[in-house]
Write an enzyme that holds these catalytic residues in place. Structure first.
Site, mmCIF file in Angstrom:
data_model
loop_
_atom_site.group_PDB
_atom_site.id
_atom_site.type_symbol
_atom_site.label_atom_id
_atom_site.label_comp_id
_atom_site.label_asym_id
_atom_site.label_seq_id
_atom_site.Cartn_x
_atom_site.Cartn_y
_atom_site.Cartn_z
ATOM 1 N N ASP A 1 3.215 -15.990 -46.018
ATOM 2 C CA ASP A 1 3.714 -14.618 -46.039
ATOM 3 C C ASP A 1 4.962 -14.546 -45.152
ATOM 4 O OD1 ASP A 1 3.729 -11.718 -46.258
ATOM 5 O OD2 ASP A 1 2.880 -11.700 -44.240
ATOM 6 N N ASP B 1 6.785 -11.106 -43.569
ATOM 7 C CA ASP B 1 6.729 -10.118 -42.484
ATOM 8 C C ASP B 1 5.390 -10.186 -41.754
ATOM 9 O OD1 ASP B 1 9.232 -8.351 -42.674
ATOM 10 O OD2 ASP B 1 8.552 -8.466 -44.750
ATOM 11 N N TYR C 1 0.814 -1.215 0.000
ATOM 12 C CA TYR C 1 0.000 0.000 0.000
ATOM 13 C C TYR C 1 0.847 1.264 0.000
ATOM 14 C CZ TYR C 1 -3.491 3.459 1.156
ATOM 15 O OH TYR C 1 -4.304 4.564 1.122
ATOM 16 N N ASP D 1 -0.771 -11.938 -42.624
ATOM 17 C CA ASP D 1 -1.122 -11.064 -41.498
ATOM 18 C C ASP D 1 -1.644 -9.708 -41.933
ATOM 19 O OD1 ASP D 1 1.494 -8.896 -40.625
ATOM 20 O OD2 ASP D 1 1.481 -10.113 -42.444
#
Length: 874
Positions: free
Chosen positions: A632, A634, A206, A820
Site C-alpha cells: 500500500d 499512504d 521544583y 495500514d
C-alpha cells in the site's frame, strides 16, 4: 491534588499489612487477585519520601517522619495491598531539630513544647494523648499581621510560619560524602531509596518547572513563564528517578509513579534495559486540564508521549481522563497513529489503559478519634452556644478560593440578616507546601493571606460586636484531634476551591459527621464533587449562588440532610485509600503494554523465508519471479499527511523500491487507493515496478506508460446523488474535503476538528446508508483513517490481488502484503489461504494480519533489509 491533610504520620514507618486485616472485600478485588498482589513488590515513586532527614539539637543525623501528613499517609495505606514496598523519592532535609524516630528518643528538649505550633499535625495515636492540652476555646483575636506583611526584607522571614521560612537550597548540600552514604543506608533500612539531587538542579526543577509551570497548567491557569533551563532540570530529575528504579528493579515488580512532578519517568524507564518491559503505572493526583489549556505548553507532546509509555494511567475523575484522551487525540503528531477510546489509548503497537480511580480516606483513622474528642466537641458547641458552625479548611493558595468564600459568606449575612449572631464561620488556613527558596510561593502566600485578612476584618467589623465575631480565622495548622473535633462539631462544611484534583477534606468531614449528618457545600470544580452526590454543589465564582447554598444548608429539614449525608457516607466508606491502591495496582498487575492481538513482525523469520524463496528456484525458473510483494502507499510506504498532494515519496523510498524491483526474483506491486495521475508521477519512473491505482481500477505493467482500466463496465449512475451528499457535509465541516476518483469517492476529515469530524463522519455514514437503499447499484461505505470512502460492492484491492496472482505463471514461494487501513484488509483476506503468506498491518488498527509494524519508518527498514538481501544475483 494539593495536600490538605496535615497530621503527622506515626513515628514508626511501616509498610506492611499491620492491623488492617485486608481481605478480598476490603481490597475490592477477588481473593486470587488480592493474594497475587501480596506476592508482588511495588516501587512507589513520589517527589518526596515519607520520611524526613535532618539533625537533632546536637547536630547528629536523624531520620524522622515526614511532616507532610495526609496524602503521604493515604499513599502508604494504598501500598498495603502489596507484600513489599520500596519508596523512591527526594529526601526532605528538615531545618528544625528532629526526633530520632529510629531510636524513639527525643533529639531536642524543646520538641514537646513546640508540638502545638508545629506546621504539621500529629498522628491519631499521639493526638489522643494530647487531648488534655488542647485549647478549650478558639482564638479569633489571633493576629494575622505577621503572615500578611508584603515586605520582603530579611527580618520578615522570622515572622513567617516555619514551613514557609526560607532554608538551604538542598539539605544534601550540608552533608559530607560520608554522611550521605550513612543516610542512604539508614533510609534503605526504612524501605526508602533516596534520590539525591544537587541543590541548584532541585531548586530549578521544583520552583521553575513543577510549581511555576506544571502546577499552574494542571490547575487551569495560564499565567506562567516557561524556562527552558528549568525544564532541563526537570528532565534531569526525572532521569535520576528512572536510574534509581532501574538499579532496584526485579522482574515482576510493579512501578507506581505519582503526580505531575514525575511525568517523564515512564519514557526514561523504557530506555533502561532492566525496566524496558516493566509494568509501569502513573497516577495523577491533580486535575488534568482541557486541551485548549494544555496545548499552550511548549513541551506538551513530550509529556503526552512519556505518559503513554506507561501501561496504566490513572485519574481522579472521568473529566480529567477525558481531557487527557482529547489531548492525545488532538495534540500528538499524526505519525504516532494515536487512537483513543473511553478506556484506552492505542499508540503504535501499544495499548495504554486509562482508568478512573478516585482516591479515598481511611475511616479507621477517624472513627476512634470521633469517640475520643466528644468532650472537645461539647466545649466547642458550648463556646458557640445558640449558633450554627460553618467550617472551612484550606491551604492559602490562589486556587483554594478562600477570598471568594469569604465574599459569599458576607453576601449571605447581607441577604439574611436574621442569621447574624446565629452563625459563625471557622476558617482554617495553613501555608501551602513549598521548597527551600520558593520566593514566588512566598509572595503568592502573602498576597492571599493579606486579602483574607482584609476580608475577615471587614466582615467582623460590619457584622460583629464586642461579644460576637462572625468569622474566626486561624492562619495555622491544627492537630488531628482538634481538627476531628471541629469536623464533628460543625453543622456545615464550606469547601469551595477554584480547582482541586480530589479534595479529601470533604471526605474526612463526611466520616466525622456519620452521626450528626452535617451539610456539605462543595465546589463543583473538585474531584470529590463527582463522588459525593449528597453535597450542595456550587460554582465558587458565583458569590450569590454560594450564599444561597449556605442558606439552603442551614434551613434544610433534618430528614433531608440525613439522607444527603447518608449518600455521602456510603461512598466514602466504600472507597478507602486501601481500596484505591488495590484497584490501581490490580489494574497494573493485569496490564500489558504490548497489544498481543497482532504480534510484532519477526524480521529474522521474514528474512529467512525471503532467502528460501530464491534458493528454491530451479534453473528453468530463473526468469520467473518467486516472490510477490504487495505494498500500500499512504500510511505504509509514505506517512499520512494533512494535504494528500504532499505525500510524494522521499529519495530514500525511491531507492529502496528501485533495488527491490531490480531483482528478477521479485515482483513488486504498489496497490493504492491513490488516483493514477499521482501514483504515475511519483512512482512511474521506478524500473520494473507494477502500479495499481484507485484500489485496482487502473493497472500499469512494469516499464509501461499505459494504464489499463480493469473495471470499465461499472454502473456509475449513483455518483451524482452521493457527490451532492458529500458536498453538503463538506460545507458543514470546516477542514474536510472530497477526493474524486474514477470510481470511488472519498470524504477526508483529517484537517477538521477531531471531535466534530468524527461526529460528522458518523452522521454522513447514516445518511449515505439511507441514500444507498434507494439506488440501483449496490454500494458500501468504508470508514478509513480520518476518511470515509464510498465504492461499489466488490470494488476493492482484494479483487486486484486475485488478478495479480492469476497472472503469475506459478504461485510465488514468498508472499508478503503490507497495508495500514481497513481497505487493505481485503488484500489480507485474499492471501490468507496461501500457506506462509505474510500480511503486515502498519499501525495500531485491529486487523486480521499476521504481523504488525509501527509505521512507515519501520516499513522502510524492513524493505531495505530485503532489498539488500535480494540482489540481482538471486
Amino acid at each position: 491534588m494539593s495536600n490538605d491533610n496535615n497530621e503527622q504520620p506515626a513515628s514508626r514507618i511501616e509498610f506492611g499489612e499491620g492491623s488492617l486485616g485486608l481481605g478480598a472485600n476490603a481490597l475490592g478485588m477477588g481473593g486470587s487477585d488480592a493474594a497475587e498482589l501480596k506476592q508482588r513488590r511495588v516501587l512507589i515513586l513520589s517527589r518526596r519520601t515519607p520520611v524526613n532527614v535532618g539533625r537533632d539539637s546536637n547536630g547528629r543525623l536523624v531520620v524522622g517522619a515526614h511532616p507532610e501528613g495526609g496524602l503521604s499517609h493515604y499513599k502508604r495505606e494504598a501500598a498495603r495491598a502489596c507484600g513489599e514496598v520500596v519508596w523512591v523519592g527526594i529526601p526532605s532535609f528538615q531545618r528544625k531539630p528532629l526526633l530520632d524516630h529510629e531510636n524513639g528518643a527525643s533529639s531536642s528538649s524543646s520538641s514537646s513544647s513546640s508540638s502545638s505550633s508545629s506546621s504539621s499535625c500529629s498522628s491519631s495515636s499521639s493526638s489522643q494523648s494530647n487531648l488534655a492540652s488542647l485549647p478549650l476555646t478558639l482564638q479569633p483575636q489571633l493576629s494575622v499581621a505577621a503572615v500578611t506583611s508584603a515586605s520582603t526584607s530579611e527580618t520578615d522571614k522570622h515572622t513567617l510560619p516555619a514551613s514557609m521560612t526560607p532554608g538551604p537550597e538542598d539539605g544534601s548540600a550540608h552533608l559530607s560524602a560520608e554522611e550521605q552514604v550513612e543516610l542512604t543506608d539508614r533510609l534503605r533500612a526504612q524501605g526508602v531509596e533516596p534520590v539525591w539531587v544537587p541543590g541548584p538542579v532541585r531548586r530549578a526543577y521544583y520552583e521553575g518547572a513543577c510549581k511555576q509551570v506544571l502546577w499552574t497548567v494542571v490547575h487551569y491557569l495560564t499565567s506562567y513563564h516557561f524556562d527552558a533551563d528549568a525544564w532541563a532540570s526537570y528532565e534531569v530529575v526525572n532521569r535520576l528517578f528512572a536510574e534509581a528504579v532501574a538499579r532496584l528493579y526485579r522482574p515482576g515488580d510493579l512501578i507506581w509513579v505519582h503526580d505531575y512532578h514525575l511525568l517523564l519517568v515512564g519514557a526514561y524507564l523504557r530506555q533502561e534495559q532492566s525496566t524496558a518491559s516493566a509494568r509501569i503505572g502513573f497516577f495523577l493526583h491533580s486535575p488534568f486540564p482541557t486541551s485548549e489549556i494544555f496545548r499552550c505548553l511548549p513541551v506538551r507532546a513530550q509529556i503526552l508521549e512519556a505518559m503513554l509509555q506507561c501501561d496504566v494511567v490513572g485519574f481522579q475523575t472521568f473529566d480529567y481522563a477525558r481531557h487527557f484522551l482529547t489531548c492525545c487525540q488532538r495534540l500528538l503528531p499524526a505519525h504516532l497513529q494515536v487512537e483513543t477510546s473511553p478506556g484506552s489509548v492505542r499508540c503504535g503497537n501499544r495499548r495504554v489503559a486509562v482508568r478512573i480511580v478516585p482516591i479515598g480516606v481511611d475511616s479507621k483513622r477517624f472513627d476512634p478519634l470521633c469517640d475520643a474528642v466528644q468532650s472537645r466537641v461539647a466545649a466547642l458547641r458550648e463556646q458557640f452556644s445558640g449558633m450554627r458552625i460553618i467550617l472551612g479548611k484550606d491551604s492559602l493558595e490562589v486556587v483554594k478560593g478562600v477570598p471568594l468564600k469569604l465574599q459569599a459568606f458576607r453576601r449571605f449575612l447581607t441577604d439574611h440578616p436574621e442569621w447574624v449572631r446565629r452563625v459563625v464561620l471557622v476558617q482554617l488556613g495553613f501555608p501551602p507546601e513549598s521548597d527551600d527558596h520558593d520566593l514566588a510561593a512566598l509572595e503568592d502566600y502573602r498576597a492571599v493571606a493579606a486579602e483574607i485578612s482584609g476580608l475577615v476584618s471587614e466582615i467582623n467589623g460590619r457584622f460583629g460586636s464586642v461579644d460576637y465575631q462572625p468569622v474566626h480565622y486561624l492562619p495555622r495548622h491544627v492537630e488531628l484531634a482538634e481538627l476531628t473535633a471541629l469536623y464533628t462539631a460543625a453543622h456545615v462544611a464550606l469547601i469551595t476551591p477554584l480547582r482541586d484534583g480530589m479534595n479529601l477534606t470533604s471526605q474526612e468531614y463526611v466520616l466525622c459527621q456519620a452521626e450528626q449528618h452535617g451539610a456539605l457545600i462543595l465546589s463543583e470544580f473538585t474531584g470529590s464533587a463527582r463522588c459525593l452526590s449528597g453535597a450542595f454543589l456550587v460554582n465558587p465564582y458565583s458569590i450569590g449562588k454560594t450564599a444561597d447554598a449556605i442558606h439552603a444548608a442551614l434551613t434544610m429539614p433534618a430528614a433531608d440532610l440525613a439522607l444527603k449525608a447518608s449518600q455521602n457516607l456510603t461512598f466514602v466508606r466504600g472507597h478507602s485509600a486501601c481500596s484505591w491502591g488495590a484497584s490501581f495496582l490490580g489494574e497494573l498487575a493485569r496490564s500489558s503494554m504490548v497489544e498481543l492481538v497482532t504480534p510484532e513482525l519477526n524480521r529474522e523469520e521474514l528474512l529467512a523465508a525471503f532467502r528460501a524463496a530464491a534458493a528454491e528456484r530451479s534453473t528453468d525458473e530463473q526468469t520467473v519471479p518467486s516472490r510477490l510483494l504487495l505494498l500500500d502507499y499512504d500510511g505504509t510506504l509514505a506517512p499520512i499527511v494533512s494535504v494528500p498532494s504532499l505525500a510524494a515519496p522521499t529519495p530514500e523510498l525511491l531507492d529502496i523500491l528501485t533495488k527491490l524491483a531490480a531483482c528478477p526474483a521479485n515482483r513488486v506491486a504498489v496497490v493504492s487507493g491513490r488516483d493514477r495521475d499521482s501514483l504515475g508521477s511519483w512512482l512511474g519512473d521506478v524500473p520494473n515496478l507494477e502500479l495499481c491505482a484507485e484500489h485496482g481500477n487502473y493497472h500499469r505493467l512494469p516499464n509501461s506508460q499505459e494504464w489499463e482500466e480493469t473495471f470499465a463496465d461499472l454502473d456509475m449512475s449513483w455518483r451524482p446523488r452521493v457527490e451532492a451528499a458529500l458536498r453538503l457535509f463538506s460545507d458543514r465541516t470546516p477542514g474536510s474535503f472530497i477526493e474524486f476518483k474514477r470510481v470511488n469517492l472519498v470524504w477526508h476529515y483529517r484537517n477538521a476538528d477531531p471531535d466534530h469530524g468524527e461526529w460528522q463522519a458518523k452522521e454522513l455514514k447514516i445518511y449515505l446508508e439511507r441514500l444507498m437503499s434507494t439506488t440501483s447499484v449496490e454500494l458500501e461505505v468504508m470508514m478509513g483513517k480520518k476518511a470515509l470512502e464510498i465504492r461499489p460492492v466488490g470494488f476493492h484491492k482484494g479483487r486486484m490481488v486475485k488478478r495479480l496472482l492469476a497472472s503469475s505463471k506459478e504461485v510465488p514461494k514468498f508472499l508478503m502484503c503490507m497495508g495500514d487501513d481497513i481497505t487493505d484488509e481485503d488484500m489480507f483476506r485474499e492471501l490468507m489461504p496461501y500457506k506462509g503468506a505474510v500480511n503486515v498491518m502498519v499501525g495500531s488498527l485491529l486487523s486480521d494480519a499476521t504481523a504488525r509494524l509501527n509505521g512507515p519508518a519501520d516499513v522502510h527498514e524492513v524493505l531495505r533489509m530485503l532489498a539488500e538481501e535480494g540482489s540481482c544475483s538471486n
